[in-house]
Design a protein around this motif. Structure first.
Motif, PDB file in Angstrom:
ATOM      1  N   SER A 192      52.253  28.426 -49.041  1.00 39.07           N
ATOM      2  CA  SER A 192      51.246  27.582 -50.033  1.00 39.07           C
ATOM      3  C   SER A 192      52.238  27.577 -51.239  1.00 39.07           C
ATOM      4  N   ARG A 207      51.670  21.076 -53.366  1.00 41.80           N
ATOM      5  CA  ARG A 207      50.409  19.783 -52.622  1.00 41.80           C
ATOM      6  C   ARG A 207      49.567  19.380 -53.436  1.00 41.80           C
ATOM      7  N   ARG A 223      44.412  18.966 -47.847  1.00 37.85           N
ATOM      8  CA  ARG A 223      46.299  19.557 -48.200  1.00 37.85           C
ATOM      9  C   ARG A 223      46.655  18.065 -47.021  1.00 37.85           C
ATOM     10  N   ASP A 252      50.409  18.056 -44.225  1.00 35.31           N
ATOM     11  CA  ASP A 252      50.918  19.396 -43.466  1.00 35.31           C
ATOM     12  C   ASP A 252      50.646  17.890 -42.149  1.00 35.31           C
ATOM     13  N   PRO A 279      48.901  22.009 -39.570  1.00 38.00           N
ATOM     14  CA  PRO A 279      48.734  22.664 -40.569  1.00 38.00           C
ATOM     15  C   PRO A 279      49.486  24.461 -40.582  1.00 38.00           C
ATOM     16  N   THR A 291      55.383  20.865 -41.988  1.00 38.50           N
ATOM     17  CA  THR A 291      54.274  19.950 -43.336  1.00 38.50           C
ATOM     18  C   THR A 291      55.805  19.721 -43.960  1.00 38.50           C
TER      19      THR A 291
END
Length: 754
Positions: A57, A70, A507, A556, A559, A563
């Motif tokens: 990330s 994101r 996410r 995502d 995860p 993504t």
């Protein structure tokens, strides 16, 4: 622009006045220069292959506060510094190649003179920049049309950078004038007061058809007081031999370049609530000439063979960029205070061989010389000050408020003179035009984010800017017009931002965004009728503006393993700034409307701990909405220098070699066909650049504190055309087509001394 010569010297005055005004406004497009494709310095230390390689990330500062990419309601690409070095990417053209939908068109005769456009916001020959350039939080480059603003995208060496952030779409509310197509931000690595580190890097490379090149770099991080103060310094040099040869001068290479740069940063943290960072950087880029090939405009084939051109004069260029900045951050508990002060100096100078244009133009008047050269300079000094307050994080209401001020002093000069057969200047000077200018702007801006629920929020932003400009005119030479008065302008502009964001799951985020951006208008060189004293042209041109409407999804799918991001947008552009003519005189004006629609789609995957894959796609439909006589375009015609489709694919694999961590990687880049201008563009015949695909390979191994890397750029030796200047074609000359570098093979070595 073609100037039809009259039969006597006295009658030359009016056309030369038109020429001088055209020069002031940038109406004489000089040439398209080189696009570097050489790889960069050695890779950073390689992580053990056993370490998990899930998708990381990353954070950006797109909304002037650091947050996960994101979470940001816009398309924000982040290229990490260590990944760029590992991949062998070191220039602005490399960045553009990695980011589909971004176009890098180098112009002005050499390295550093370049235009960056995003999402199709381009009219070909740009009046001013449509993409903002930042170094950390300092805006870089001129906001004016008279100090190289349209061709001064900062090509900073990609060494010792934490990341490069690319923000798509207008950023006018938080970043101001010029960021109407998007923004590029170079983010440097900060000094670290907790440890000592040093690194030395060396690279050698060879390009097919050229000679060897090299890169040398050193980095030093020194704690001055543990946890309180640190100094970080980077010194680098990049040398390239070039690959284009001059048929007129024994086939010698004429596009070699050398870049020298240094960056020093001092970080002070006298308390946990106060941080001060002082930064100074300097970079000098010198080029023997542009990496352009003479091409038959009708057939698209080289006139004298691949990677060749004919010059009567050498075309050296030099670009110098200097920046000193101070960034103060104070935690006031109820808000964070940021004060960013910047001082910068930019200079660009060079020569263009204009013989193919002026020899047939002047010969009928009895003026005959071996060659004609146009020497040019752009200079700009700029002081900026920004102060802003940012609220603490909250899930109820967040706000930001700030003020901005800039004061610029710029100049533009162009000198047209004859040369003899030995490339020595002759007298008299035909035309010498100088245009000193000033640009001052003040702005206030702010945003507020209200959380409707923990999963949904809306943001409203506004910026009010006001600028004032002054332009002087100074002419000399045998074709010089009579003295003309100075001109000035002022205007106020408001830009807006509205976003809505919803997080349907952890996410993941869905967003809608409406935002506006603009470029400042400005004064025009006044042309006075000698008979009655009235102005023969407009005294100023207006700002142009656009609105962008975007909807996107980020999230995502698996995860840490898979993504994706997708965005759909439409941009409505009005009052486009264009080179125009009024009452027979060239200048800058405003045309009608254009529209750009597109989709951007990115997928990143880590199917195993050792393998990482990424793909990015951009599809753009950018067209004129209104007919434009000044652009020579019809409604529905494509905007120049924009590929309908571009794509990048990347794969990286980590493993162990003889017990040492190692890596292999590959990148495939596809760029669709483009046109350099509109079909009936005055003075710039249209030329189609075909689509091309380039493949890059890389690999390396870490042995102790040493890193060894090998790279191959443009593996299949494709003849990729990136830009085209057809100004000389109006007089029967060839198109000057900019090419990516042929196959380049290099070896990298770096040593850590931590």
């Amino acid at each position: 622009m073609l100037i039809h010569p009259p039969s006597s010297r006295f009658q030359f005055k009016a056309p030369c006045l038109r020429l001088a005004v055209a020069i002031a406004c940038g109406g004489m497009h000089l040439l398209a220069g080189a696009q570097s494709s050489a790889p960069s310095s050695a890779a950073p230390p390689i992580e053990p292959a056993s370490a998990p390689k899930t998708i990381e990330s990353v954070s950006v500062t797109a909304q002037r506060r650091r947050e996960p990419a994101r979470e940001v309601p816009l398309t924000a690409d982040v290229l990490k510094g260590e990944d760029m070095e590992r991949g062998g990417y070191q220039s602005l053209s490399d960045l553009a190649a990695l980011l589909p939908g971004m176009n890098h068109n180098q112009s002005g005769g050499g390295t550093g003179g370049s235009q960056i456009t995003m999402r199709g916001i381009s009219t070909g020959s740009q009046v001013g920049a449509t993409v903002g350039m930042y170094v950390d939080d300092v805006p870089f480059g001129s906001s004016s049309a008279y100090a190289g603003g349209g061709s001064s995208s900062l090509d900073l060496g990609l060494f010792d950078l934490a990341s490069v952030e690319s923000l798509r779409g207008p950023q006018g509310t938080l970043y101001g004038a010029g960021a109407m197509g998007g923004l590029i931000k170079y983010v440097a690595v900060e000094p670290d007061p907790s440890y000592f580190s040093a690194q030395a890097t060396a690279e050698t490379s060879s390009t097919k058809g050229g000679k060897s090149g090299h890169v040398l770099r050193g980095m030093l991080n020194v704690p001055l007081s543990e946890g309180v103060a640190a100094l970080r310094a980077t010194l680098y040099q990049r040398s390239e031999s070039g690959f284009v040869r001059d048929v007129n001068h024994g086939g010698r290479l004429v596009d070699g370049s050398k870049t020298d740069g240094a960056r020093v940063a001092l970080l002070l943290t006298p308390s946990k609530d106060v941080t001060l960072r002082l930064t100074a950087l300097s970079q000098k880029q010198r080029r023997d000439g542009a990496s352009t090939e003479d091409v038959d405009i009708a057939t698209g084939r080289p006139v004298d063979g691949a990677l060749t051109k004919r010059l009567l004069l050498s075309e050296p260029s030099e670009v110098r960029n200097d920046l000193v900045s101070a960034a103060l951050k104070v935690d006031l508990k109820w808000a964070t205070l940021d004060s960013i002060t910047g001082w910068q100096r930019t200079s660009s100078l060079g020569r263009v061989d204009s013989s193919a244009l002026y020899s047939p133009l002047l010969a009928p008047t009895g003026i005959v010389n071996a060659a004609y050269g146009m020497d040019y300079t752009f200079n700009n000094r700029k002081v900026t000050q920004e102060v802003r307050l940012t609220s603490p994080r909250s899930r109820q209401f967040e706000w930001l408020a700030g003020m901005f001020y800039t004061n610029e002093s710029g100049s533009k000069t162009q000198n047209l003179r004859p040369f003899n057969a030995f490339q020595q200047p002759e007298s008299p000077v035909l035309a010498d035009a100088r245009f000193p200018s000033t640009f001052r702007e003040t702005a206030i801006f702010g945003t507020g984010t209200y959380y409707l629920t923990p999963e949904a929020d809306i943001t409203l932003g506004v910026r009010r800017s006001r600028n004032s400009q002054h332009l002087d005119q100074r002419f000399s030479g045998i074709f010089a017009p009579a003295p003309q008065p100075a001109s000035q302008s002022s205007e106020g502009v408001t830009t807006w931002l509205l976003t809505g964001r919803w997080r349907p799951a952890e996410r993941q985020a869905v967003y809608v965004r409406a935002a506006s951006g603009y470029r400042p208008g400005g004064p025009l060189p006044l042309v006075i009728n000698p008979l009655d004293g009235t102005a023969l042209n407009n005294s100023s041109f207006k700002s142009d503006s656009l609105w962008s409407y975007e909807v996107g999804w980020k999230g995502d799918i698996v995860p840490g393993r898979l993504t994706t991001e997708v965005a759909l947008y439409q941009i409505d552009w009005k009052d486009m700034q264009v080179f125009t003519s009024s009452a027979g005189f060239s200048g800058i004006g405003n045309a009608g409307r254009a529209r750009s629609r597109g989709i951007e789609w990115t997928v990143r995957a880590a199917p195993t701990d050792s393998l990482r894959l990424a793909t990015a796609l951009s599809a753009i439909d950018a067209k004129l909405v209104d007919d434009s006589r000044d652009l020579g375009g019809k409604a529905g015609e494509r905007l120049p220098n924009t590929a309908r489709l571009s794509l990048a694919l990347q794969a990286d694999y980590d493993f162990r070699l003889g017990g040492n961590p190692a890596y292999l990687g590959a990148t495939l880049r596809y760029t669709g066909d483009r046109w350099n201008s509109f079909k009936e563009a005055p003075g710039i015949p249209a030329y189609r650049m075909p689509a091309y695909t380039a493949i890059d390979l890389r690999g390396g191994v870490q042995i102790g504190k040493a890193n060894i890397g090998l790279f191959v750029r443009n593996l299949t030796n494709r003849r990729g055309q990136t830009a085209a200047d057809t100004t000389l074609s109006t007089a029967g000359g060839p198109a000057r087509v900019n090419l990516i570098a042929p196959r380049t093979i290099g070896l990298q070595f770096s040593m850590d001394f931590s």
